[in-house]
Design an enzyme around this catalytic site. Structure first.
Site, PDB file in Angstrom:
ATOM      1  N   HIS A 127       0.864  -1.186   0.000  1.00  0.00           N
ATOM      2  CA  HIS A 127       0.000   0.000   0.000  1.00  0.00           C
ATOM      3  C   HIS A 127       0.902   1.238   0.000  1.00  0.00           C
ATOM      4  O   HIS A 127       2.005   1.195   0.533  1.00  0.00           O
ATOM      5  CB  HIS A 127      -0.842  -0.057   1.278  1.00  0.00           C
ATOM      6  CG  HIS A 127      -1.898   0.982   1.413  1.00  0.00           C
ATOM      7  ND1 HIS A 127      -1.631   2.275   1.802  1.00  0.00           N
ATOM      8  CD2 HIS A 127      -3.242   0.921   1.243  1.00  0.00           C
ATOM      9  CE1 HIS A 127      -2.762   2.959   1.871  1.00  0.00           C
ATOM     10  NE2 HIS A 127      -3.760   2.161   1.526  1.00  0.00           N
ATOM     11  N   ASP A 186       3.174  -4.170   8.031  1.00  0.00           N
ATOM     12  CA  ASP A 186       1.952  -3.396   7.871  1.00  0.00           C
ATOM     13  C   ASP A 186       0.790  -4.367   8.103  1.00  0.00           C
ATOM     14  O   ASP A 186       0.490  -5.199   7.247  1.00  0.00           O
ATOM     15  CB  ASP A 186       1.911  -2.802   6.455  1.00  0.00           C
ATOM     16  CG  ASP A 186       0.578  -2.139   6.145  1.00  0.00           C
ATOM     17  OD1 ASP A 186      -0.326  -2.160   7.002  1.00  0.00           O
ATOM     18  OD2 ASP A 186       0.441  -1.601   5.023  1.00  0.00           O
ATOM     19  N   GLN A 198      -4.417  -4.872   7.121  1.00  0.00           N
ATOM     20  CA  GLN A 198      -5.441  -5.785   6.588  1.00  0.00           C
ATOM     21  C   GLN A 198      -5.411  -7.163   7.261  1.00  0.00           C
ATOM     22  O   GLN A 198      -6.184  -8.047   6.885  1.00  0.00           O
ATOM     23  CB  GLN A 198      -5.271  -5.966   5.069  1.00  0.00           C
ATOM     24  CG  GLN A 198      -5.486  -4.706   4.250  1.00  0.00           C
ATOM     25  CD  GLN A 198      -6.944  -4.230   4.252  1.00  0.00           C
ATOM     26  OE1 GLN A 198      -7.860  -4.948   4.639  1.00  0.00           O
ATOM     27  NE2 GLN A 198      -7.150  -2.996   3.810  1.00  0.00           N
ATOM     28  N   LYS A 250     -10.545  -0.315  10.397  1.00  0.00           N
ATOM     29  CA  LYS A 250     -10.750  -1.497   9.550  1.00  0.00           C
ATOM     30  C   LYS A 250     -11.145  -2.713  10.383  1.00  0.00           C
ATOM     31  O   LYS A 250     -11.334  -3.802   9.864  1.00  0.00           O
ATOM     32  CB  LYS A 250      -9.472  -1.797   8.763  1.00  0.00           C
ATOM     33  CG  LYS A 250      -9.126  -0.697   7.767  1.00  0.00           C
ATOM     34  CD  LYS A 250      -7.916  -1.057   6.961  1.00  0.00           C
ATOM     35  CE  LYS A 250      -7.336   0.127   6.218  1.00  0.00           C
ATOM     36  NZ  LYS A 250      -8.115   0.550   5.056  1.00  0.00           N
ATOM     37  N   CYS A 304      -4.786   2.546  -3.617  1.00  0.00           N
ATOM     38  CA  CYS A 304      -3.521   3.024  -2.990  1.00  0.00           C
ATOM     39  C   CYS A 304      -2.402   2.028  -3.212  1.00  0.00           C
ATOM     40  O   CYS A 304      -1.597   1.766  -2.293  1.00  0.00           O
ATOM     41  CB  CYS A 304      -3.707   3.298  -1.505  1.00  0.00           C
ATOM     42  SG  CYS A 304      -4.825   4.633  -1.174  1.00  0.00           S
TER      43      CYS A 304
HETATM   44  N1  PLP Z   1      -1.861  -0.543   4.671  1.00  0.00           N
HETATM   45  C1  PLP Z   1      -2.821  -1.243   4.073  1.00  0.00           C
HETATM   46  C2  PLP Z   1      -2.539  -2.623   3.588  1.00  0.00           C
HETATM   47  C3  PLP Z   1      -4.080  -0.685   3.897  1.00  0.00           C
HETATM   48  O1  PLP Z   1      -5.033  -1.379   3.276  1.00  0.00           O
HETATM   49  C4  PLP Z   1      -4.322   0.622   4.369  1.00  0.00           C
HETATM   50  C5  PLP Z   1      -5.624   1.270   4.142  1.00  0.00           C
HETATM   51  O2  PLP Z   1      -6.337   0.981   3.224  1.00  0.00           O
HETATM   52  C6  PLP Z   1      -3.286   1.293   5.011  1.00  0.00           C
HETATM   53  C7  PLP Z   1      -2.065   0.686   5.150  1.00  0.00           C
HETATM   54  C8  PLP Z   1      -3.450   2.674   5.530  1.00  0.00           C
HETATM   55  O3  PLP Z   1      -4.382   2.701   6.566  1.00  0.00           O
HETATM   56  P1  PLP Z   1      -4.946   4.087   7.105  1.00  0.00           P
HETATM   57  O4  PLP Z   1      -5.474   4.824   5.918  1.00  0.00           O
HETATM   58  O5  PLP Z   1      -6.011   3.693   8.058  1.00  0.00           O
HETATM   59  O6  PLP Z   1      -3.808   4.789   7.762  1.00  0.00           O
END
Ligand code: PLP
Length: 406
Positions: free
Chosen positions: A121, A198, A201, A224, A361
């Site tokens: 992401h 990260d 998800q 999430k 993203c």
């Molecule tokens: N990493 C992953 C895999 C994501 O799917 C997301 C959000 O869609 C993020 C990071 C970023 O999360 P946030 O926008 O809540 O900071």
């Protein structure tokens, strides 16, 4: 709790959109919130809204107890060894930025390598691009297998003795791939690198144990996983956090302030400058209670079986390309031949079905897939096979509609 009882706890699901029962298949973007979470946040505002840590009055003490109680819930939820390792942030993005700036920029130098993957992401790409630019380090990518998985042989080939940081998502928000982060952490550590995960998800959908993964940093977002927006967590091993400078400065995080010098509070508070995200953290604590009541294993099983059901149901659909491996989390990313994903999402919305369309993203991954965008259906604990059936039927109608019109 059965699925009907679970759904009844999510008030938003009980509505019609464009004259049809809402089918919410966008939980990877953000999940819906159950009553216990909504009530925990509203009780804070209705009954004991007050700032934390500083006050000695009754409301302030209650707010502090609840806020710090939420930290302990997070600690247990991810099995961190102490609350000193649990930092509340605005979300996964902020958590990853903290690592890249406070740890990355301070420790990297020319010739060092940061290793990530093609499926990351943007939140786990751009902070590293910036850290690389600021320090002269090199950013390297672990390639993907044809089915969108990572092979450990490729990890071993990419990580070298110059690698100082390996940063990988546990579950892909596009492909649904579940990455072997524990094994990747081992490879990173053998080369003397730190492992950043990260978990945006993974945390909502499966049991996470940061000590078992042996990762050095782990980031996730509350929204999430049935919690509020605007709050997330950075886990870091105590020994690393102790040697890091805070990423932000101001009130709350200081021990003593003089005219030209200041000292910081102990962990974890030195990383929480300013009034913290009090209601958000309390809501996250309630979300953890809720998910643990249902059981992360049950949630994972339910979503996994929905993903399998959806794959079986949809894989024969003419003109439908589904991306990602067979073994996956509850995420289904696809394109309908000759129909732009935004049009797919618009037609589905007219049927009350919420899916996401775009690059999610993950533009480097879109490049790897050789597409500019995709549509994505993502499942959570409240989704049903009946909803997958509705998606499948609606996709067939979408295809027919665009074939007949154009
Ligand atoms: N990493 C992953 C895999 C994501 O799917 C997301 C959000 O869609 C993020 C990071 C970023 O999360 P946030 O926008 O809540 O900071």
């Amino acid at each position: 709790m059965n699925i009907k009882e679970i759904r009844q706890l999510f008030p938003i699901l009980d509505q019609q959109v464009n004259g049809k029962d809402l089918v919410y298949l966008d939980s990877s973007a953000t999940s819906q919130k159950p009553f216990p979470v909504i009530e925990a946040v509203s009780t804070y505002y209705k009954e004991y809204n007050s700032n934390v840590h500083r006050g000695v009055h009754t409301l302030g003490t209650r707010a502090t107890d609840q806020y710090e109680g939420a930290r302990e819930k997070v600690r247990k939820f991810i099995n961190a060894s102490s609350i000193e390792e649990v930092i509340f942030t605005r979300g996964a993005t902020t958590a990853l930025n903290f690592v890249a700036s406070s740890y990355g920029r301070a420790s990297l130098k020319q010739g060092d390598e940061i290793v990530i993957t093609y499926m990351e992401h943007h939140a786990n790409i751009i902070p590293w691009q910036q850290a690389a630019k600021a320090t002269g380090a090199t950013l390297k990518y672990i390639p993907l297998q044809e089915d969108g998985t990572i092979s450990l042989a490729d990890v071993e080939a990419t990580v070298t003795s110059n690698t100082k940081i390996v940063a990988v998502m546990q579950v892909s928000n596009v492909l649904g791939t579940i990455n072997p982060v524990k094994e990747i952490a081992k490879i990173a550590h053998q080369s003397g690198a730190v492992m950043v995960v990260d978990g945006a998800q993974s945390t909502p959908h499966m049991k996470v144990d940061v000590q078992d993964l042996d990762c050095d940093f782990f980031a996730f977002s509350a929204h999430k996983m049935c919690g509020p927006t605007g709050v997330g967590v950075l886990y870091g091993k105590k020994a690393l956090l102790e040697n890091m400078e805070p990423a932000e400065f101001g009130g709350e995080m200081i021990d003593f302030v003089d005219l030209y010098e200041s000292t910081w509070k102990e962990l974890p508070w030195k990383f929480e400058a300013g009034t913290p995200i009090i209601a958000g953290a309390i809501g996250l604590g309630a979300a953890i209670d809720f998910l643990e009541d249902i059981g992360l294993e049950n949630i994972y099983k339910h979503e996994h079986s929905l993903a399998e059901y959806a794959l079986d149901k949809l894989s024969g659909t003419e003109g439908l390309t589904i991306y990602g491996p067979k073994e996956r989390a509850g995420i289904l990313t696809f394109n309908l031949e000759d129909v732009h994903p935004h049009d797919v999402a618009t037609v589905l919305d007219a049927e009350g079905i919420a899916v996401r369309a775009g690059h999610h993203c993950a533009q480097p991954l879109m490049k790897w897939l050789k597409v500019s965008a995709t549509a994505r259906a993502s499942f959570y604990l409240y989704n049903t096979e009946e909803e997958v059936d509705k998606l499948a039927d609606a996709l067939i109608r979408t295809k027919e509609y665009f074939t007949n019109v154009f």
